[in-house]
Write a protein that holds these residues in place. Structure first.
Motif, PDB file in Angstrom:
ATOM      1  N   GLU A 157       1.422  28.229 -22.391  1.00 32.94           N
ATOM      2  CA  GLU A 157       1.051  26.934 -21.811  1.00 32.94           C
ATOM      3  C   GLU A 157       2.103  25.852 -22.049  1.00 32.94           C
ATOM      4  OE1 GLU A 157      -1.609  26.585 -19.936  1.00 32.94           O
ATOM      5  OE2 GLU A 157      -2.133  28.696 -20.285  1.00 32.94           O
ATOM      6  N   LEU A 158       3.076  26.129 -22.903  1.00 34.11           N
ATOM      7  CA  LEU A 158       4.074  25.097 -23.222  1.00 34.11           C
ATOM      8  C   LEU A 158       4.959  24.801 -22.019  1.00 34.11           C
ATOM      9  CD1 LEU A 158       5.215  26.186 -26.807  1.00 34.11           C
ATOM     10  CD2 LEU A 158       3.816  24.211 -26.206  1.00 34.11           C
ATOM     11  N   PRO A 159       5.179  23.506 -21.712  1.00 36.87           N
ATOM     12  CA  PRO A 159       6.003  23.146 -20.553  1.00 36.87           C
ATOM     13  C   PRO A 159       7.494  23.329 -20.818  1.00 36.87           C
ATOM     14  CG  PRO A 159       5.269  21.172 -21.696  1.00 36.87           C
ATOM     15  CD  PRO A 159       4.584  22.321 -22.362  1.00 36.87           C
ATOM     16  N   ASN A 160       7.866  23.279 -22.084  1.00 34.63           N
ATOM     17  CA  ASN A 160       9.286  23.350 -22.453  1.00 34.63           C
ATOM     18  C   ASN A 160       9.544  24.637 -23.222  1.00 34.63           C
ATOM     19  OD1 ASN A 160      11.881  23.021 -23.419  1.00 34.63           O
ATOM     20  ND2 ASN A 160      11.623  20.829 -23.850  1.00 34.63           N
ATOM     21  N   GLU A 161      10.453  25.479 -22.722  1.00 31.68           N
ATOM     22  CA  GLU A 161      10.731  26.759 -23.387  1.00 31.68           C
ATOM     23  C   GLU A 161      11.309  26.580 -24.790  1.00 31.68           C
ATOM     24  OE1 GLU A 161      13.106  29.379 -21.110  1.00 31.68           O
ATOM     25  OE2 GLU A 161      11.644  29.579 -19.476  1.00 31.68           O
ATOM     26  N   GLU A 162      11.986  25.432 -25.027  1.00 27.16           N
ATOM     27  CA  GLU A 162      12.553  25.187 -26.350  1.00 27.16           C
ATOM     28  C   GLU A 162      11.457  25.080 -27.401  1.00 27.16           C
ATOM     29  OE1 GLU A 162      15.026  21.786 -26.150  1.00 27.16           O
ATOM     30  OE2 GLU A 162      16.504  22.705 -24.803  1.00 27.16           O
ATOM     31  N   LEU A 163      10.290  24.608 -27.002  1.00 29.07           N
ATOM     32  CA  LEU A 163       9.173  24.483 -27.945  1.00 29.07           C
ATOM     33  C   LEU A 163       8.614  25.856 -28.340  1.00 29.07           C
ATOM     34  CD1 LEU A 163       7.271  21.473 -26.338  1.00 29.07           C
ATOM     35  CD2 LEU A 163       8.792  21.424 -28.326  1.00 29.07           C
ATOM     36  N   ALA A 164       8.931  26.872 -27.538  1.00 31.37           N
ATOM     37  CA  ALA A 164       8.407  28.210 -27.828  1.00 31.37           C
ATOM     38  C   ALA A 164       8.919  28.755 -29.151  1.00 31.37           C
ATOM     39  CB  ALA A 164       8.782  29.167 -26.690  1.00 31.37           C
ATOM     40  N   GLU A 165      10.038  28.206 -29.648  1.00 32.06           N
ATOM     41  CA  GLU A 165      10.563  28.666 -30.934  1.00 32.06           C
ATOM     42  C   GLU A 165       9.546  28.427 -32.051  1.00 32.06           C
ATOM     43  OE1 GLU A 165      12.723  30.377 -33.805  1.00 32.06           O
ATOM     44  OE2 GLU A 165      13.027  30.489 -31.640  1.00 32.06           O
ATOM     45  N   TYR A 166       8.785  27.322 -31.929  1.00 34.32           N
ATOM     46  CA  TYR A 166       7.784  27.024 -32.957  1.00 34.32           C
ATOM     47  C   TYR A 166       6.653  28.054 -32.951  1.00 34.32           C
ATOM     48  CZ  TYR A 166      10.229  22.566 -33.201  1.00 34.32           C
ATOM     49  OH  TYR A 166      11.193  21.603 -33.335  1.00 34.32           O
ATOM     50  N   THR A 167       6.222  28.421 -31.751  1.00 32.07           N
ATOM     51  CA  THR A 167       5.169  29.443 -31.685  1.00 32.07           C
ATOM     52  C   THR A 167       5.716  30.809 -32.115  1.00 32.07           C
ATOM     53  OG1 THR A 167       5.656  29.789 -29.347  1.00 32.07           O
ATOM     54  CG2 THR A 167       3.855  28.268 -29.895  1.00 32.07           C
ATOM     55  N   ASN A 168       6.991  31.059 -31.847  1.00 31.36           N
ATOM     56  CA  ASN A 168       7.595  32.321 -32.300  1.00 31.36           C
ATOM     57  C   ASN A 168       7.617  32.410 -33.825  1.00 31.36           C
ATOM     58  OD1 ASN A 168       8.056  33.209 -29.705  1.00 31.36           O
ATOM     59  ND2 ASN A 168      10.151  32.413 -29.604  1.00 31.36           N
ATOM     60  N   VAL A 169       7.856  31.269 -34.478  1.00 31.92           N
ATOM     61  CA  VAL A 169       7.823  31.232 -35.946  1.00 31.92           C
ATOM     62  C   VAL A 169       6.426  31.595 -36.441  1.00 31.92           C
ATOM     63  CG1 VAL A 169       7.941  29.729 -37.973  1.00 31.92           C
ATOM     64  CG2 VAL A 169       9.713  29.588 -36.219  1.00 31.92           C
ATOM     65  N   ILE A 170       5.410  31.035 -35.812  1.00 26.94           N
ATOM     66  CA  ILE A 170       4.026  31.335 -36.213  1.00 26.94           C
ATOM     67  C   ILE A 170       3.742  32.823 -36.063  1.00 26.94           C
ATOM     68  CG2 ILE A 170       1.590  30.937 -35.681  1.00 26.94           C
ATOM     69  CD1 ILE A 170       2.409  28.115 -34.712  1.00 26.94           C
ATOM     70  N   ILE A 171       4.162  33.405 -34.926  1.00 26.26           N
ATOM     71  CA  ILE A 171       3.916  34.825 -34.664  1.00 26.26           C
ATOM     72  C   ILE A 171       4.654  35.701 -35.673  1.00 26.26           C
ATOM     73  CG2 ILE A 171       4.308  36.696 -33.004  1.00 26.26           C
ATOM     74  CD1 ILE A 171       3.881  34.556 -30.772  1.00 26.26           C
ATOM     75  N   ARG A 172       5.926  35.379 -35.935  1.00 28.26           N
ATOM     76  CA  ARG A 172       6.712  36.186 -36.895  1.00 28.26           C
ATOM     77  C   ARG A 172       6.110  36.134 -38.294  1.00 28.26           C
ATOM     78  NH1 ARG A 172      11.328  33.963 -34.238  1.00 28.26           N
ATOM     79  NH2 ARG A 172      11.586  32.473 -35.956  1.00 28.26           N
ATOM     80  N   GLU A 173       5.696  34.922 -38.709  1.00 28.47           N
ATOM     81  CA  GLU A 173       5.134  34.795 -40.058  1.00 28.47           C
ATOM     82  C   GLU A 173       3.770  35.475 -40.158  1.00 28.47           C
ATOM     83  OE1 GLU A 173       6.704  33.302 -42.953  1.00 28.47           O
ATOM     84  OE2 GLU A 173       8.181  33.941 -41.468  1.00 28.47           O
ATOM     85  N   ALA A 174       2.998  35.439 -39.081  1.00 25.75           N
ATOM     86  CA  ALA A 174       1.710  36.148 -39.073  1.00 25.75           C
ATOM     87  C   ALA A 174       1.944  37.654 -39.201  1.00 25.75           C
ATOM     88  CB  ALA A 174       0.930  35.832 -37.801  1.00 25.75           C
ATOM     89  N   ASP A 175       2.966  38.151 -38.474  1.00 22.36           N
ATOM     90  CA  ASP A 175       3.305  39.576 -38.566  1.00 22.36           C
ATOM     91  C   ASP A 175       3.792  39.940 -39.965  1.00 22.36           C
ATOM     92  OD1 ASP A 175       2.605  39.967 -35.951  1.00 22.36           O
ATOM     93  OD2 ASP A 175       4.666  39.886 -35.170  1.00 22.36           O
ATOM     94  N   ARG A 176       4.580  39.037 -40.579  1.00 27.20           N
ATOM     95  CA  ARG A 176       5.095  39.305 -41.928  1.00 27.20           C
ATOM     96  C   ARG A 176       3.952  39.381 -42.936  1.00 27.20           C
ATOM     97  NH1 ARG A 176       6.752  36.604 -46.438  1.00 27.20           N
ATOM     98  NH2 ARG A 176       6.146  34.586 -45.589  1.00 27.20           N
ATOM     99  N   LEU A 177       2.981  38.467 -42.816  1.00 26.16           N
ATOM    100  CA  LEU A 177       1.837  38.485 -43.723  1.00 26.16           C
ATOM    101  C   LEU A 177       0.981  39.739 -43.514  1.00 26.16           C
ATOM    102  CD1 LEU A 177       0.738  34.730 -43.650  1.00 26.16           C
ATOM    103  CD2 LEU A 177       1.692  35.979 -45.581  1.00 26.16           C
ATOM    104  N   ARG A 178       0.843  40.140 -42.247  1.00 24.63           N
ATOM    105  CA  ARG A 178       0.087  41.365 -41.958  1.00 24.63           C
ATOM    106  C   ARG A 178       0.762  42.580 -42.606  1.00 24.63           C
ATOM    107  NH1 ARG A 178       1.127  42.907 -36.295  1.00 24.63           N
ATOM    108  NH2 ARG A 178       2.976  43.667 -37.380  1.00 24.63           N
ATOM    109  N   ASP A 179       2.093  42.658 -42.486  1.00 19.23           N
ATOM    110  CA  ASP A 179       2.834  43.772 -43.090  1.00 19.23           C
ATOM    111  C   ASP A 179       2.717  43.754 -44.610  1.00 19.23           C
ATOM    112  OD1 ASP A 179       3.589  44.551 -40.583  1.00 19.23           O
ATOM    113  OD2 ASP A 179       5.586  43.633 -40.664  1.00 19.23           O
TER     114      ASP A 179
END
Length: 355
Positions: A157-179
């Motif tokens: 839903e983000l209008p700016n692709e540059e903002l997607a880096e923040y959501t990518n951080v959330i996803i990566r850290e969630a994956d790291r915690l799951r591992d």
């Protein structure tokens, strides 16, 4: 006579049979393991030749033979020809009936009883920790999945692709915690056991360590060539030995050189987890590091316990879990300049329950 010898071999304590001249006429398997010798070497020897320091030992035998009464001594020190000193409870019984021996000497290793008790306590503690972790893992992984899913929806839903880096951080850290949670749970798949040579595993890990360390580690091998093949999960045991050896290298980072000894030995009439096994395999991994801090020593196999600033504290916990899955165990003894991890694995079917 043959029946008597079979009976002696079925006992979990060391037994030596002596004739009137105090010469060895029989030695059971547990006695061989305790004295670190073989039956073939001992039969026909005088009792004083079984030990390095034998004056007090000989005195006890002579007094029992002369008085025809049972003598017992608690926490008696035996100095073996290997240089090791062990504490035993000693019972000497004169045999009055017609028998091929005159004295029956029973040796119960005091440190063996302490080891069994300590091993049981460690096993219970780890099982309690794992039950708590399993409960926490369920509570953590459910909201983690929700956080990850929400981050993925938000990224669309983000209008700016540059903002997607923040959501990518959330996803990566969630994956790291799951591992991390998955690693805390330890190995979950069933064992793939095959009849193999344990020395092939040790050599494989030795080659891996040499490659990782660019041959900066000196590894000395002392293998028992008589060890038979037995069933185990090769991949899992590679992980056990690798975890312990990597720990040794990391602990020795402050030293000029890291030296590791790999030693294999057969253990006869050996108790693991309260069960007596006819034959077990003992793998020692000994390093010259600074030793393990006394305050964490009692809990080194618990998850998240580590003496290193950047360590996860999972390597030894996972190794112990794998050992338990093989009905084995890992023990540790440490002092400055020498840390010894010993992996015990049963090689033969269970023989009997200890008394």
């Amino acid at each position: 006579m043959e029946h008597d010898l079979e009976l002696l071999d079925s006992m979990s304590t060391g037994v030596i049979a002596l004739d009137d001249a105090l010469q060895v006429t029989a030695l059971n398997s547990a006695g061989e393991a305790l004295l670190e010798t073989s039956k073939a070497r001992c039969i026909g020897l005088h009792a004083r030749l079984l030990l390095l320091e034998s004056s007090e030992w000989l005195e006890h035998l002579q007094q029992a033979a002369a008085s025809k009464t049972t003598r017992a001594s608690r926490s008696f020190t035996l100095c073996l020809h290997s240089g090791h000193k062990i504490l035993v409870d000693l019972v000497i019984t004169p045999v009055t009936e017609e028998a091929p021996f005159s004295l029956l000497v029973e040796l119960t290793a005091v440190d063996r009883l302490l080891r069994i008790s300590r091993e049981g306590n460690h096993h219970r503690t780890q099982e309690t920790s794992r039950a708590v972790i399993r409960g926490l893992a369920h509570e953590i992984k459910n909201p983690l999945g929700g956080v990850r899913g929400a981050a993925q929806l938000l990224a669309r839903e983000l209008p700016n692709e540059e903002l997607a880096e923040y959501t990518n951080v959330i996803i990566r850290e969630a994956d790291r915690l799951r591992d991390l949670v998955d690693r805390l749970l330890g190995p979950t798949r069933e064992l793939n056991k095959q009849k193999l040579n344990i020395h092939e595993v040790l050599e494989h890990v030795r080659n891996l360590i040499n490659a990782e360390s660019e041959n900066r580690v000196t590894i000395v091998r002392d293998y028992d060539p008589s060890l038979p093949e037995f069933e185990f999960d090769r991949a899992q045991l590679i992980q056990v030995v690798l975890n312990i050896m990597r720990n040794a290298i990391q602990a020795a980072e402050s030293l000029r050189s890291c030296n590791i000894m790999l030693r294999s030995r057969a253990q006869r009439q050996f108790t693991i987890g309260g069960t007596l096994h006819r034959l077990a395999c003992g793998i020692e991994i000994i390093d010259n590091g600074p030793g393990i801090a006394p305050d964490i020593m009692p809990s080194i196999f618990a998850p998240m316990v580590t003496g290193r600033a950047h360590g996860t504290g999972l390597g030894l916990s996972i190794a112990q879990s794998i050992a338990h899955m093989h009905d084995g165990t890992i023990e540790c003894d440490s002092r400055p300049g020498e840390t010894r991890f010993t992996l015990y694995l049963p090689m033969e079917k269970i023989h009997e329950q200890p008394h």
